[in-house]
Design a protein around this motif. Structure first.
Motif, PDB file in Angstrom:
ATOM      1  N   ARG A 140      22.045   4.799 -12.070  1.00  0.00           N
ATOM      2  CA  ARG A 140      22.414   3.457 -11.653  1.00  0.00           C
ATOM      3  C   ARG A 140      21.680   3.074 -10.366  1.00  0.00           C
ATOM      4  NH1 ARG A 140      25.206   0.544 -15.378  1.00  0.00           N
ATOM      5  NH2 ARG A 140      26.274  -0.599 -13.721  1.00  0.00           N
ATOM      6  N   ASP A 141      21.150   4.058  -9.664  1.00  0.00           N
ATOM      7  CA  ASP A 141      20.445   3.845  -8.399  1.00  0.00           C
ATOM      8  C   ASP A 141      19.001   4.301  -8.559  1.00  0.00           C
ATOM      9  OD1 ASP A 141      19.460   3.730  -5.860  1.00  0.00           O
ATOM     10  OD2 ASP A 141      20.964   5.034  -4.964  1.00  0.00           O
ATOM     11  N   HIS A 145       7.567   7.183 -18.394  1.00  0.00           N
ATOM     12  CA  HIS A 145       8.339   8.194 -17.664  1.00  0.00           C
ATOM     13  C   HIS A 145       9.826   7.832 -17.608  1.00  0.00           C
ATOM     14  CE1 HIS A 145       4.286   8.628 -15.465  1.00  0.00           C
ATOM     15  NE2 HIS A 145       4.360   9.571 -16.387  1.00  0.00           N
ATOM     16  N   ALA A 146      10.107   6.534 -17.601  1.00  0.00           N
ATOM     17  CA  ALA A 146      11.497   6.078 -17.499  1.00  0.00           C
ATOM     18  C   ALA A 146      11.636   4.729 -18.194  1.00  0.00           C
ATOM     19  CB  ALA A 146      11.912   5.961 -16.030  1.00  0.00           C
ATOM     20  N   CYS A 147      12.870   4.400 -18.577  1.00  0.00           N
ATOM     21  CA  CYS A 147      13.177   3.123 -19.207  1.00  0.00           C
ATOM     22  C   CYS A 147      14.224   2.386 -18.388  1.00  0.00           C
ATOM     23  CB  CYS A 147      13.681   3.316 -20.633  1.00  0.00           C
ATOM     24  SG  CYS A 147      12.440   3.968 -21.766  1.00  0.00           S
ATOM     25  N   PHE A 148      14.028   1.096 -18.239  1.00  0.00           N
ATOM     26  CA  PHE A 148      14.977   0.243 -17.527  1.00  0.00           C
ATOM     27  C   PHE A 148      15.752  -0.549 -18.569  1.00  0.00           C
ATOM     28  CE2 PHE A 148      15.661  -3.786 -14.923  1.00  0.00           C
ATOM     29  CZ  PHE A 148      16.750  -3.258 -14.245  1.00  0.00           C
ATOM     30  N   ILE A 149      17.092  -0.361 -18.611  1.00  0.00           N
ATOM     31  CA  ILE A 149      17.916  -0.998 -19.641  1.00  0.00           C
ATOM     32  C   ILE A 149      19.109  -1.692 -18.979  1.00  0.00           C
ATOM     33  CG2 ILE A 149      19.031  -0.695 -21.870  1.00  0.00           C
ATOM     34  CD1 ILE A 149      17.698   1.989 -22.151  1.00  0.00           C
ATOM     35  N   SER A 168      19.936   2.140 -15.713  1.00  0.00           N
ATOM     36  CA  SER A 168      20.703   1.026 -16.247  1.00  0.00           C
ATOM     37  C   SER A 168      21.288   0.224 -15.095  1.00  0.00           C
ATOM     38  CB  SER A 168      21.825   1.512 -17.167  1.00  0.00           C
ATOM     39  OG  SER A 168      22.440   0.410 -17.820  1.00  0.00           O
ATOM     40  N   ALA A 169      21.552  -1.046 -15.348  1.00  0.00           N
ATOM     41  CA  ALA A 169      22.137  -1.934 -14.344  1.00  0.00           C
ATOM     42  C   ALA A 169      23.091  -2.882 -15.042  1.00  0.00           C
ATOM     43  CB  ALA A 169      21.036  -2.712 -13.622  1.00  0.00           C
ATOM     44  N   GLY A 170      24.035  -3.427 -14.275  1.00  0.00           N
ATOM     45  CA  GLY A 170      24.987  -4.372 -14.847  1.00  0.00           C
ATOM     46  C   GLY A 170      26.172  -3.674 -15.474  1.00  0.00           C
ATOM     47  N   TYR A 171      26.587  -4.157 -16.643  1.00  0.00           N
ATOM     48  CA  TYR A 171      27.756  -3.604 -17.325  1.00  0.00           C
ATOM     49  C   TYR A 171      27.513  -2.130 -17.681  1.00  0.00           C
ATOM     50  CZ  TYR A 171      31.541  -3.056 -20.673  1.00  0.00           C
ATOM     51  OH  TYR A 171      32.663  -2.613 -21.335  1.00  0.00           O
ATOM     52  N   LYS A 204      16.688  -4.523  -9.035  1.00  0.00           N
ATOM     53  CA  LYS A 204      16.661  -3.063  -9.211  1.00  0.00           C
ATOM     54  C   LYS A 204      15.212  -2.562  -9.275  1.00  0.00           C
ATOM     55  CE  LYS A 204      21.005  -1.836  -9.343  1.00  0.00           C
ATOM     56  NZ  LYS A 204      21.578  -0.841  -8.381  1.00  0.00           N
ATOM     57  N   LEU A 205      14.335  -3.384  -9.847  1.00  0.00           N
ATOM     58  CA  LEU A 205      12.921  -3.010  -9.896  1.00  0.00           C
ATOM     59  C   LEU A 205      12.319  -3.014  -8.494  1.00  0.00           C
ATOM     60  CD1 LEU A 205      11.798  -5.080 -13.038  1.00  0.00           C
ATOM     61  CD2 LEU A 205      12.465  -2.661 -12.934  1.00  0.00           C
ATOM     62  N   ALA A 206      12.781  -3.960  -7.663  1.00  0.00           N
ATOM     63  CA  ALA A 206      12.309  -4.000  -6.274  1.00  0.00           C
ATOM     64  C   ALA A 206      12.738  -2.736  -5.527  1.00  0.00           C
ATOM     65  CB  ALA A 206      12.842  -5.244  -5.583  1.00  0.00           C
ATOM     66  N   GLU A 207      13.955  -2.278  -5.811  1.00  0.00           N
ATOM     67  CA  GLU A 207      14.423  -1.036  -5.176  1.00  0.00           C
ATOM     68  C   GLU A 207      13.533   0.139  -5.569  1.00  0.00           C
ATOM     69  OE1 GLU A 207      18.578  -0.198  -5.737  1.00  0.00           O
ATOM     70  OE2 GLU A 207      19.135  -2.319  -5.598  1.00  0.00           O
ATOM     71  N   LEU A 208      13.132   0.173  -6.824  1.00  0.00           N
ATOM     72  CA  LEU A 208      12.262   1.252  -7.288  1.00  0.00           C
ATOM     73  C   LEU A 208      10.888   1.150  -6.626  1.00  0.00           C
ATOM     74  CD1 LEU A 208      12.165   3.650  -9.275  1.00  0.00           C
ATOM     75  CD2 LEU A 208      11.310   2.056 -11.008  1.00  0.00           C
TER      76      LEU A 208
END
Length: 527
Positions: free
Chosen positions: A281-282, A234-238, A266-269, A179-183
């Motif tokens: 989610r994206d 600016h944003a948080c990845f959880i 957020s990613a996953g569950y 997901k970080l690669a997508e960003l």
């Protein structure tokens, strides 16, 4: 006393409970000056799954106090995991003495439903912090403008990075790194800043972090460091994995990020589905919205966020519900007619007046009476029973008992030991405790034992039991195969020695001693 449960859950409730004339004091269980003396009305245990809480619960019940537990970590539903056996045993035994149970989420309640029996249970959401709408609106707009002006995104990950029993935290971060690669691939510069506990920074984890697709820095977590991080990000990845331990968690990490003006990816569950109107989610959609000056969290949606948090996690509402719940628990305990909770404000306020007698829900200033002569409980220290509990148990007036599997780092009142030449079990009773031994057994004791400079009297366990399990060596294999039955023999022998004492086993070993699956005759054959 500065973990998330205390900071986010109890301290926020503590402030609101004052409005209802209810005082909550918070203390580590090991800090109690005398856990056998309790003067308050309601006691709530949190993250205390050991012998200290077992003694505390028993003493509270003896004195007629309302006692309950707050469960927000799921160490109980993984019934196939032998490492967690002691947690399941603790809950299964303790729940029978509980007057109530609290959980932090509905999912947690569902996961432990098999244990709850008919014990009154309340889901208490982690209270959200108060929001200043104007300040948060200005903060969010400033962060949006920074991203647009600089073409870069300051991304944050924060929290406890590990768990001794489950792959969580930083392992989730590396697992969901695509997901970080997508960003990164959106063309924006991404810099990830990680704050976590030192224990989580193992060589394996640090090596895995090097494979993250974006530049990162890592620092040690503290409350002040987290707040500073959230203010400049600016944003948080959880990310959240789907194991049972993770899916019962509350929304507080996402809430903490948003009330500091951060967008949340957020990613996953889908743990944060209740906040779906503010969760990305994206990652590509986040960048598109930032470029269009219309991210999910912006000045004209702050009021909607505030209303959502107020509906789901208002500190005042949760304190109100908690007071009403405790009133019903106390009424039930005293035999009074129960009161059925209602959303009507007048009825709820009327119920809270009756709660004024609750002086402390957690207490470190203890009073009350339990006779010094009435030693009610014997603590059998197993293979891995922590020494740090010893002083607490002494102050609680318990009888300390060393099992034959215990390395005897502490002084015990009673010691069980295998005689090396034959493997037969002997019982040593310290001289000062001999007078407590049942009279019919006392005359059989043989004087002359000495352990760590203290005098003991002793006898063979055959004098107490007709049949015993007697391993001839102390190897781990023999311990594993016979532990359950040897400990049962110890309990039976102690019942002969001290008929009035109830036994509690203290065991922290990860070995599944209680789940060996042996039949008694098979265990006996090993000897």
């Amino acid at each position: 006393m500065n973990n998330a449960g205390v900071r986010i859950r109890y301290k926020r409730l503590q402030e609101q409970l004052k409005r209802f004339q209810v005082h909550m004091s918070i203390s580590a269980i090991g800090d109690f000056s005398d856990p056998a003396k309790l003067e308050d009305d309601v006691y709530l245990l949190s993250k205390c799954y050991d012998v200290r809480s077992a003694v505390f619960i028993q003493n509270a019940k003896d004195l007629g106090k309302a006692i309950g537990v707050d469960l927000f970590d799921d160490y109980f539903s993984q019934k196939e995991d032998s490492r967690l056996g002691r947690y399941r045993i603790w809950l299964n035994n303790s729940i029978q003495l509980m007057d109530f149970v609290l959980t932090s989420t509905q999912t947690m309640r569902e996961n432990i439903q098999d244990y709850l029996l008919d014990v009154p249970t309340l889901v208490v959401d982690d209270p959200a912090p108060e929001i200043n709408l104007n300040n948060l609106s200005c903060l969010v707009e400033r962060k949006i403008a920074e991203v647009q002006r600089e073409g870069s995104i300051k991304l944050a990950w924060f929290g406890i990075g590990d768990n001794p029993r489950f792959p969580v935290g930083l392992r989730d971060l590396t697992a969901f790194s695509p997901k970080l690669a997508e960003l990164r691939d959106t063309g924006h510069k991404v810099k990830l800043e990680i704050l976590t506990n030192r224990r989580a920074m193992t060589s394996d984890v640090l090596s895995a972090l090097k494979r993250l697709p974006v530049p990162y820095s890592i620092g040690q977590w503290s409350e002040s460091a987290q707040q500073a991080l959230l203010e400049r990000s600016h944003a948080c990845f959880i990310p959240v994995n789907a194991q049972s331990f993770s899916i019962v968690k509350s929304l507080n990490r996402a809430v903490s990020a948003m009330v500091s003006g951060n967008q949340v990816i957020s990613a996953g569950y889908p743990l944060y589905e209740p906040l779906t109107d503010f969760i990305y989610r994206d990652p590509k959609k986040l960048v598109q919205d930032l470029s269009a000056n219309s991210p999910l969290l912006r000045a004209d949606t702050i009021k909607m966020l505030s209303d959502l948090l107020d509906a789901r996690a208002s500190a005042e509402r949760e304190a109100d519900r908690l007071c009403t719940f405790f009133r019903d628990v106390l009424n039930k305990k005293s035999g009074s007619a129960g009161w059925s909770g209602t959303n009507d404000r007048t009825s709820s306020s009327r119920a809270l007046i009756a709660m004024r007698s609750i002086r402390r829900l957690f207490s470190s200033n203890l009073g009350g009476e339990i006779s010094d002569d009435a030693v009610r409980y014997g603590i059998i220290h197993g293979r891995d029973s922590p020494d740090r509990y010893y002083k607490f148990l002494r102050k609680a007036g318990t009888l300390s008992i060393g099992s034959p599997f215990q390395p005897a780092k502490s002084d015990f009142d009673v010691v069980f030991s295998f005689y090396k030449k034959t493997g037969y079990l002997r019982v040593f009773v310290e001289t000062k405790v001999v007078e407590r031994v049942d009279e019919s057994i006392r005359k059989k004791l043989i004087a002359g034992g000495n352990i760590k400079g203290k005098s003991y009297s002793w006898l063979w366990i055959d004098e107490l039991l007709s049949e015993t399990v007697r391993p001839h060596d102390s190897s781990s294999f023999v311990q594993f195969m016979t532990y359950e039955y040897s400990m049962a023999d110890l309990e039976s022998a102690l019942k002969r020695l001290f008929p009035e004492i109830e036994c509690i086993i203290s065991e922290h070993s990860l070995l599944p001693f209680y789940f060996s699956g042996c039949k008694r005759q098979k265990a006996a054959a090993i000897s």
